[in-house]
Write an enzyme that holds these catalytic residues in place. Sequence first.
Site, PDB file in Angstrom:
ATOM      1  N   GLU A 290       0.849  -1.180   0.000  1.00 13.55           N
ATOM      2  CA  GLU A 290       0.000   0.000   0.000  1.00 13.55           C
ATOM      3  C   GLU A 290       0.893   1.241   0.000  1.00 13.55           C
ATOM      4  OE1 GLU A 290      -2.737   0.418   3.283  1.00 13.55           O
ATOM      5  OE2 GLU A 290      -3.782   2.065   2.302  1.00 13.55           O
TER       6      GLU A 290
ATOM      7  N   GLY B 145       3.097   2.230  10.932  1.00 12.14           N
ATOM      8  CA  GLY B 145       2.923   1.432  12.142  1.00 12.14           C
ATOM      9  C   GLY B 145       2.674  -0.035  11.829  1.00 12.14           C
ATOM     10  N   ALA B 146       1.739  -0.286  10.896  1.00 12.37           N
ATOM     11  CA  ALA B 146       1.411  -1.661  10.536  1.00 12.37           C
ATOM     12  C   ALA B 146       0.553  -1.671   9.286  1.00 12.37           C
ATOM     13  CB  ALA B 146       0.657  -2.337  11.680  1.00 12.37           C
ATOM     14  N   MET B 147       0.384  -2.878   8.708  1.00 10.69           N
ATOM     15  CA  MET B 147      -0.315  -2.998   7.426  1.00 10.69           C
ATOM     16  C   MET B 147      -1.205  -4.230   7.416  1.00 10.69           C
ATOM     17  SD  MET B 147      -0.842  -1.845   4.419  1.00 10.69           S
ATOM     18  CE  MET B 147      -1.980  -2.666   3.317  1.00 10.69           C
ATOM     19  N   GLU B 148      -2.417  -4.045   6.875  1.00 13.51           N
ATOM     20  CA  GLU B 148      -3.488  -5.037   6.980  1.00 13.51           C
ATOM     21  C   GLU B 148      -3.518  -6.089   5.874  1.00 13.51           C
ATOM     22  OE1 GLU B 148      -3.905  -1.730   6.150  1.00 13.51           O
ATOM     23  OE2 GLU B 148      -5.545  -1.457   4.720  1.00 13.51           O
TER      24      GLU B 148
ATOM     25  N   HIS C  12      -6.889  -2.406  14.933  1.00 12.42           N
ATOM     26  CA  HIS C  12      -7.091  -1.641  13.696  1.00 12.42           C
ATOM     27  C   HIS C  12      -6.820  -2.509  12.459  1.00 12.42           C
ATOM     28  CE1 HIS C  12      -6.898   2.089  11.195  1.00 12.42           C
ATOM     29  NE2 HIS C  12      -6.042   1.357  10.499  1.00 12.42           N
ATOM     30  N   GLU C  13      -5.657  -3.125  12.426  1.00  8.93           N
ATOM     31  CA  GLU C  13      -5.307  -3.914  11.237  1.00  8.93           C
ATOM     32  C   GLU C  13      -6.230  -5.126  11.102  1.00  8.93           C
ATOM     33  OE1 GLU C  13      -3.600  -2.164   9.461  1.00  8.93           O
ATOM     34  OE2 GLU C  13      -2.539  -0.931  10.936  1.00  8.93           O
TER      35      GLU C  13
ATOM     36  N   HIS D 243      -9.574  -4.086   9.615  1.00  9.77           N
ATOM     37  CA  HIS D 243      -9.535  -3.845   8.164  1.00  9.77           C
ATOM     38  C   HIS D 243      -9.988  -5.080   7.376  1.00  9.77           C
ATOM     39  CE1 HIS D 243      -8.058   0.121   7.296  1.00  9.77           C
ATOM     40  NE2 HIS D 243      -6.888  -0.020   7.877  1.00  9.77           N
TER      41      HIS D 243
ATOM     42  N   GLU E  55      -9.920   3.937   6.081  1.00 11.09           N
ATOM     43  CA  GLU E  55      -9.130   4.366   7.238  1.00 11.09           C
ATOM     44  C   GLU E  55      -9.968   5.084   8.296  1.00 11.09           C
ATOM     45  OE1 GLU E  55      -6.496   3.074   7.890  1.00 11.09           O
ATOM     46  OE2 GLU E  55      -5.668   2.403   5.968  1.00 11.09           O
TER      47      GLU E  55
HETATM   48  N1  BES Z   1      -3.125   0.789   5.789  1.00  9.78           N
HETATM   49  C1  BES Z   1      -2.399   1.438   6.815  1.00  9.78           C
HETATM   50  C2  BES Z   1      -0.922   1.355   6.656  1.00  9.78           C
HETATM   51  C3  BES Z   1      -0.323   2.149   5.518  1.00  9.78           C
HETATM   52  C4  BES Z   1      -0.493   3.493   5.437  1.00  9.78           C
HETATM   53  C5  BES Z   1       0.445   1.560   4.575  1.00  9.78           C
HETATM   54  C6  BES Z   1       0.088   4.201   4.396  1.00  9.78           C
HETATM   55  C7  BES Z   1       1.010   2.269   3.551  1.00  9.78           C
HETATM   56  C8  BES Z   1       0.844   3.604   3.453  1.00  9.78           C
HETATM   57  C9  BES Z   1      -2.736   0.853   8.187  1.00  9.78           C
HETATM   58  O1  BES Z   1      -3.967   0.256   8.283  1.00  9.78           O
HETATM   59  C10 BES Z   1      -2.758   2.018   9.141  1.00  9.78           C
HETATM   60  O2  BES Z   1      -3.619   2.833   9.022  1.00  9.78           O
HETATM   61  N2  BES Z   1      -1.802   2.089  10.053  1.00  9.78           N
HETATM   62  C11 BES Z   1      -1.629   3.189  10.960  1.00  9.78           C
HETATM   63  C12 BES Z   1      -1.986   2.842  12.366  1.00  9.78           C
HETATM   64  C13 BES Z   1      -3.431   2.894  12.718  1.00  9.78           C
HETATM   65  C14 BES Z   1      -3.656   2.440  14.135  1.00  9.78           C
HETATM   66  C15 BES Z   1      -4.063   4.242  12.498  1.00  9.78           C
HETATM   67  C16 BES Z   1      -0.143   3.503  10.925  1.00  9.78           C
HETATM   68  O3  BES Z   1       0.608   2.723  10.369  1.00  9.78           O
HETATM   69  O4  BES Z   1       0.226   4.550  11.444  1.00  9.78           O
HETATM   70 ZN    ZN Z   2      -5.581   1.542   8.527  1.00  3.11          ZN
END
Ligand code: BES
Ligand code: ZN
Length: 851
Positions: A124, A256-259, A292-293, A296, A315
């Site tokens: 992503e 932070g992380a990816m779903e 969160h993940e 998703h 999001e």
């Molecule tokens: N889908 C996002 C991660 C992401 C964001 C990947 C932008 C690539 C580009 C993931 O679900 C997400 O939103 N992560 C947040 C943390 C969340 C608790 C709000 C993050 O990584 O900060």
């Molecule tokens: Zn997210």
Amino acid sequence: MKDAAPETIFLKDYAEPHHWVREVHLTFRLAPTETRVLSRITFVPNAQNAGDLVLNGEDLKLITATVDGAIVPMDVSDTHLRIKSADLPTKPFTFEAEVEISPETNTALEGLYMSNGMYCTQCEAEGFRKITYYPDRPDVMATFTVRIESDQPVMLSNGNPTASGEGWAEWHDPWPKPSYLFALVAGDLVNHPDRFTTKSGRDVELNIYVRPGDEDKCAFGMEALKSSMKWDEDTYGREYDLDIFNIVAVDDFNMGAMENKGLNIFNSSCVLASKETSTDANFERIEGIIAHEYFHNWTGNRITCRDWFQLCLKEGLTVYRDQMFSGDMRSHPVKRIEEVLQLRARQFREDNGPLAHPVRPESFVEINNFYTATVYEKGAEIIGMLRRILGDEDYYKGCNLYFDRHDGQAVTIEDWLKAFEDATGRDLSHFQQWYSQAGTPRLKVSEAWEDGTLTLTFTQTTPPTPGQPDKKPQLIPIAVGLIGPNGDEVVPTTILTLSEETQSFTFDGLGARPVASILRDFSAPVILEREIDAATRAFLLANDTDPFQKWEMGRMLAKDTLIDMITRDATPATDYLDAIKAVLTDESLDPAFRALVLGLPSEDDIAQTLFDAGQTPHPQKIHAARQTLRQTLAIHLSDACPTLFRQLETPTFVPDADGSGKRSLRMAVLGLMTLNDGGEAARALYAKADNMTEQLGSLSALLAAGLGAEEIQAFEKQWKNDRLVMDKWYTMQVVHAAPDSTATTVETLTQHPDFTLRNPNRFRAVFGALTANHAGFHHASGAGYETLANHLIKLDKLNPQTTARMCGSFETWRRYDADRQALIRAQLERILATEDLSRDTTEMVNRILGD
Ligand code: BES
Ligand code: ZN
């Protein structure tokens, strides 16, 4: 051939692809600098929009490509592979390609890359195009079958494992998905296994994969995962849909992380937890992000976005869901106050400056630049308002219709809202404007009292934002309650829905004149401008039944006190000091709540408040006033603090709401005590602390008081082999550096042998801390600005995404005096003048400069 300069992409230009994808087969022959990716993709011509086959592809070395086994003419550029429709079958066909990529030299951490010898992916938003040629857009959904060939012991991809042998493994994901949800991991990993049975009886294998040595830091994350799975069943009726759910921790990660479907990938800082190495705040964040993940899976994966303009669809909604989950797991009032603090610090700040944009933007150059506080946090606020306007029952009716109707589809905000309109029969056309109009509405309220009737008159205005000079009134749910003179609630929380620019609401049949509690639970993301006298505020602070408003009254009092100190050289107001003391010692109140009331507004928040009031913020004065107020509080509360410090001790460390609440108040109290006792209590605690919350709490109390030189050295010695704890060591020193020496502290730390630009956590540990140190970053010398710019220029060569994100620290530059503005402008122009500056950073700096 090189394609033209980066173009702007517009929502209004959306068109379906010329081809859909039915099935994808991928084979990876992994090697650090020459990984081969073989693809076999079944394309189906789109009868609604016939045309050439257009595939994205970047940084790929094309070895071969065929259509139905034959070589056909194709046009290959730096960004695309195109085949003319005249050269393609009009029926479904198979495209096969082999490309070579180099994960080891991929420092952007997008696509397939390596982290500590392990292969992993981040696709992503548009990273899949760095893996192979593909229509890399979220509306193209397909099933994926993946074969990995490698000598790494663990090989993972999306879906269910289907077969494996010596040096290979195969995975199949039965759920059609867009390419951004693809993932692959291969490495020398150990797993923490568990199981979960879904409500319909599916037995799911759960794993958290980590580097050897980290296996004792997985238990908390695993419990959070199981709680999340249960919560989504109980609350939204959503079950998990594969036989296996894997989480992998990686050290080098931009976010932070990816779903990714069935294979979530986490920044190790957002999943690894132990009481020795993680603070209560870390535990809370880990619980929230795992949820969160996981959430998703339904809001993002099963139902995804038609295009990246709809990002808030997944999001905003998923943030809202994780916030509700955390509230259920811990405390709703405390969670709400934390959310509002963050919303104001990040989203209101963004909405007030050159980067302001609608929750659904209308155009972008680089989509990575739109993973913003506005999309996420204001996006979540919109869902909260929708629920307040509809009520719980209709909210869940709408959600259920959305899930039933759109499962397996890539959809838009219009589809989301239509499900609510159809489920409830309500008209949401005015409400929809929250997605398209940027800026934070200002809400003025006036009150009139006559013959037992209270009239509240609201007026709303939204200041202009870039590209949107004229604003229309929004639909604003305002939660109001009325408190009688004796402190009893005479009218419980009621939602008033403001739709006009000016509108009045009446409450009649009242005996004596009540006090209105307005915008309870922060029912809308607006700035309430209410003329409220000190006595009324004190009354609400003491009597409001709404915890958010109670906290808000204390916060207003603190802000007014600080503003008076800064602008009129006033001494700290005694009514503020007394009110704080009353709350602090009120044992009927949750310690976590008391800690929040004790917390002072940040220097950045004070700067924004002064700017809004038409004054130029002076960072050094703000810093000095805040220090003075802390010192005064320390003296005023010197009787109460040591007692509280003893009472709040938690004999065993449990990272739950109760334990963390006690520790947060205890550490806040210790911070004040340390300003008075020469550091005695903090040193004693540091010496015996057996958990990171107390170790870091006592260390930061010392550093904030200008002490702690020995402890910071001992800390390094103790933790030098733990990357995540060492990030805290870097941050502590920069956050607590005196304004005059902040930039030199940063420079010294970047010379430390463990400092590296390749690890985003480490970069943020130092430079995120620099920008969080308001008076140090905005030092009149400009040294803070220059240090940040120097390192951003270096980082851009390696990692454009993190560089562009960090440029946001300059977004407030127009608040400050002409000298500071000139200093910042010079740094921004220097960044912009850098040769081969990334598209990400170029777009951000241009938008911040705004000219
Ligand atoms: N889908 C996002 C991660 C992401 C964001 C990947 C932008 C690539 C580009 C993931 O679900 C997400 O939103 N992560 C947040 C943390 C969340 C608790 C709000 C993050 O990584 O900060
Ligand atoms: Zn997210």
